[in-house]
Design an enzyme around this catalytic site. Structure first.
Site, PDB file in Angstrom:
ATOM      1  N   GLN A  79       0.719  -1.446  -0.353  1.00  0.00           N
ATOM      2  CA  GLN A  79       0.255  -0.307   0.355  1.00  0.00           C
ATOM      3  C   GLN A  79       0.842   1.513  -0.211  1.00  0.00           C
ATOM      4  OE1 GLN A  79      -3.129   0.459  -0.650  1.00  0.00           O
ATOM      5  NE2 GLN A  79      -3.136  -1.609  -0.172  1.00  0.00           N
ATOM      6  N   SER A  80       1.960   0.848  -0.636  1.00  0.00           N
ATOM      7  CA  SER A  80       3.117   2.490  -0.843  1.00  0.00           C
ATOM      8  C   SER A  80       2.015   3.588  -1.404  1.00  0.00           C
ATOM      9  CB  SER A  80       4.213   1.750  -1.198  1.00  0.00           C
ATOM     10  OG  SER A  80       4.919   3.100  -1.776  1.00  0.00           O
ATOM     11  N   ASN A  81       2.347   4.621  -0.513  1.00  0.00           N
ATOM     12  CA  ASN A  81       1.932   6.009  -1.057  1.00  0.00           C
ATOM     13  C   ASN A  81       3.039   6.416  -2.015  1.00  0.00           C
ATOM     14  OD1 ASN A  81      -0.999   6.039   0.163  1.00  0.00           O
ATOM     15  ND2 ASN A  81       0.903   6.783   1.749  1.00  0.00           N
ATOM     16  N   ALA A  83       4.984   4.537  -4.101  1.00  0.00           N
ATOM     17  CA  ALA A  83       4.356   4.215  -4.808  1.00  0.00           C
ATOM     18  C   ALA A  83       3.441   4.115  -6.456  1.00  0.00           C
ATOM     19  CB  ALA A  83       4.199   2.600  -5.009  1.00  0.00           C
TER      20      ALA A  83
END
Length: 331
Positions: A79-81, A83
């Site tokens: 859930q990387s912002n 990325a």
């Protein structure tokens, strides 16, 4: 330290300056004066749904374009912002994007993962690896792309490097123009570049970083970036850090974080996420309670974005829905 003439120029990706807005109802709920607490809206930076990584990506993508890049490669959690925003920046600049994420495929693609797909990114699942092992996986993907004739640019974890941190040097200068009397800026401390960039113009005494568990040694990480920016050694011990909001670890929701999210939403209509900004607000609340943040002084909460991640965090969604059930009535 790289000289100013050697630094690639940033590419425009955001809308600046971001607003600085008062939070009087939250301030009063915390026992502060109505004019004591403000929010810097770096959730409203534009590209890809907004967030702090856009400031960093302007510099990092500028360097990639200067090198003739055709692809961007970066790493992160599912859930990387960072990325998600790298994928959005790549789409806007006409660059292919490969996201090397910890974990494995499976389950519904919600939150940031859904947006990664919408922006056309390729997701490479690296398995249960973190830190240097995840970086090594990204380096392997980069090498494969290069062997196939592409020109890949490897964007660091969280966009954090001395170059990426320059985006938050700019933000710190914006804040000094908008609120020259600012006493404390509270910010989530993830990969470290955002806090380091703020420390450069504001000084370590005015920046309170709330550790989110993304790196094992936050003080050393931030200090290294500050040293690279200034060209002089920086002592980790001079930083203002709170290490009390990590709980059981990165990504694991805690009671104080959920309480901070609820209070902020119900007093100001501002949504925080359970990994970064929720922890930062929980740290701010704890700092008021123990006197580190005092009434009568201007405090700014830096909202670094992350809303899509809320919808990919099962525990936070379930907590919010459970609370809704206690408030529901039928006619």
């Amino acid at each position: 330290m790289t000289s100013a003439s050697d630094v690639p120029r940033p590419v425009p990706l955001g809308t600046w300056p971001t607003p600085l807005e008062p939070m009087p109802r939250l301030a009063q709920a915390l026992g502060l004066g109505a004019d004591d607490l403000w929010i810097k809206r770096d959730d409203l930076t534009g590209t890809g749904g907004g967030g702090n990584k856009i400031r960093k990506l302007e510099w990092l993508c500028g360097a990639a374009l200067a090198e003739g890049a055709t692809h961007l490669v970066t790493t992160g959690a599912p859930q990387s912002n960072h990325a998600r925003l790298t994928a959005a920046a790549g789409a806007r600049l006409g660059l292919e994007t490969a996201l090397v994420l910890a974990g494995s495929p499976g389950g519904a693609a919600q939150g940031n993962l859904a947006l990664d797909a919408l922006f056309g990114a390729t997701v490479v699942w690296a398995g249960d690896v973190h830190g240097q092992a995840l970086t090594a996986a990204a380096e392997e993907v980069t090498a494969r792309l290069r062997a196939d004739g592409a020109v890949p640019a490897l964007i660091p974890f969280g966009g954090s490097s001395a170059l990426g941190a320059r985006g938050y040097v700019t933000c710190g200068r914006e804040l000094l123009t908008q609120a020259p009397d600012v006493d404390t800026v509270v910010v989530a401390l993830g990969s470290g570049g955002t806090m380091a960039g703020l420390v450069d113009p504001l000084g370590p005494e005015r920046v309170l970083g709330v550790h989110c568990g993304a790196v094992p040694d936050p003080a050393t990480t931030v200090s290294a970036f500050v040293s690279d920016l200034s060209g002089t050694p920086h002592a980790p011990g001079s930083l203002r850090l709170r290490l009390d909001q990590v709980g059981e670890g990165y990504g694991v929701l805690t009671g104080p974080v959920m309480a901070a999210m609820n209070l902020t939403a119900r007093t100001e209509g501002i949504v925080l996420d359970p990994v970064y900004t929720g922890r930062a607000m929980a740290g701010l609340i704890a700092a008021v309670e123990d006197g580190d943040i005092a009434p009568g002084r201007r405090t700014v909460f830096l909202h670094t974005g992350g809303l899509p991640g809320l919808f990919g965090h099962t525990a936070a969604v379930e907590a919010a829905v459970s609370d809704l059930g206690t408030r529901s009535r039928t006619l």
